[in-house]
Write an enzyme that holds these catalytic residues in place. Sequence first.
Site, mmCIF file in Angstrom:
data_model
loop_
_atom_site.group_PDB
_atom_site.id
_atom_site.type_symbol
_atom_site.label_atom_id
_atom_site.label_comp_id
_atom_site.label_asym_id
_atom_site.label_seq_id
_atom_site.Cartn_x
_atom_site.Cartn_y
_atom_site.Cartn_z
ATOM 1 N N CYS A 1 -30.386 -21.431 -3.211
ATOM 2 C CA CYS A 1 -31.734 -20.868 -3.106
ATOM 3 C C CYS A 1 -32.018 -19.910 -4.277
ATOM 4 O O CYS A 1 -31.417 -18.847 -4.347
ATOM 5 C CB CYS A 1 -31.831 -20.140 -1.765
ATOM 6 S SG CYS A 1 -33.231 -19.045 -1.569
ATOM 7 N N CYS B 1 -32.911 -16.339 -3.395
ATOM 8 C CA CYS B 1 -31.732 -15.662 -2.854
ATOM 9 C C CYS B 1 -30.851 -15.142 -3.987
ATOM 10 O O CYS B 1 -30.317 -14.032 -3.912
ATOM 11 C CB CYS B 1 -30.930 -16.613 -1.966
ATOM 12 S SG CYS B 1 -31.867 -17.267 -0.558
#
Length: 107
Positions: free
Chosen positions: A31, A34
């Site tokens: 991600c 992230c």
Amino acid sequence: MAIKHAETPEVLREAVEGGGIVLADYGAAWCPPCRNLLPILEDLDRDYGDAVTVVKIDCDELPELAEEAGVMSMPTVIVYKGGEPVEKLVGLSPKSVYTGVLSRHLV
């Protein structure tokens, strides 16, 4: 204090049950937002030291924790105080948002 990586559900549970302020980051290695959150978490960990425990949870490795927390999108940051969730932030936010949330609960 260093960021804790929840390799088992017990790592998060022990941190939360410890009763202090826990900032739990639910994300995944693949991600991009992230990954962009990581330097912010490192700064927060350094800035707050022992006052805040930062725990990273990989939703792919521990989907049961993500499900328990109601994580629907990543990153999701949940702040726990006294063993209970008190704030939930979905998506990547600037560092100032996280410091504001922590400031409200560090009293």
